[in-house]
Motif scaffolding. Structure first.
Motif, short mmCIF file in Angstrom:
data_model
loop_
_atom_site.label_atom_id
_atom_site.label_comp_id
_atom_site.label_asym_id
_atom_site.label_seq_id
_atom_site.Cartn_x
_atom_site.Cartn_y
_atom_site.Cartn_z
N ASP A 51 -12.68 7.49 0.89
CA ASP A 51 -12.48 6.64 -0.28
C ASP A 51 -11.17 7.09 -0.92
O ASP A 51 -11.09 8.20 -1.45
N VAL A 52 -10.13 6.24 -0.87
CA VAL A 52 -8.82 6.67 -1.36
C VAL A 52 -8.78 6.84 -2.87
O VAL A 52 -7.90 7.53 -3.39
N THR A 53 -9.75 6.28 -3.58
CA THR A 53 -9.77 6.48 -5.03
C THR A 53 -10.24 7.89 -5.38
O THR A 53 -9.99 8.38 -6.47
N ASN A 71 -11.18 1.32 -0.49
CA ASN A 71 -10.70 1.27 -1.86
C ASN A 71 -11.40 0.08 -2.51
O ASN A 71 -11.03 -1.07 -2.28
N SER A 75 -11.29 -2.35 2.86
CA SER A 75 -11.30 -1.25 3.80
C SER A 75 -10.52 -1.62 5.06
O SER A 75 -10.30 -2.80 5.34
N SER A 100 -2.96 2.15 -2.06
CA SER A 100 -3.06 3.52 -1.55
C SER A 100 -1.83 4.32 -1.95
O SER A 100 -1.41 5.22 -1.23
#
Length: 115
Positions: A51-53, A71, A75, A100
């Motif tokens: 999960d980029v967050t 995100n 995805s 991102s």
């Protein structure tokens, strides 16, 4: 006369290959059209989901790993087969609209690679 024609053809081919290699290096694309960082993959092949967050600004992976990035409701999945094990900004391989910013992926050799 034939020797000069052959010499010119070889010189032209060398120039064309050099131009193609230069273009590939600047656009991060190999001559076959694939990215120098790897290829998109099926989500079912992923060995992990990031999960980029919640991820750090730096992600460390091994060459050959398949990872799904999320995100929110967006995805994508990527197989990291990077040329020279170069670091890549996630934004360079993410689809349009996938936020991102600032996340960098570092790809190291896997155990199966020589030297």
């Amino acid at each position: 006369m034939k020797f000069q024609t052959l010499k010119a053809a070889v010189l032209f081919a060398g120039i064309a290959l050099t131009a193609q290699a230069s273009l590939a290096a600047t656009s991060a694309t190999l001559l076959n059209g694939n990215s120098v960082y790897g290829v998109p993959a099926q989500a079912t092949a992923a060995s992990k989901v990031i999960d980029v967050t919640k991820a750090a600004q730096q992600i460390n992976l091994k060459c050959g790993e398949v990872v799904s990035f999320r995100n929110g409701d967006k995805s994508f999945t990527w197989k990291f087969d990077s040329v020279g094990h170069a670091a890549v900004d996630l934004a360079a391989i993410a689809p349009a609209g996938f936020a991102s910013a600032g996340v960098k992926v570092y790809v190291e050799r896997n155990e199966g690679e020589r030297n």
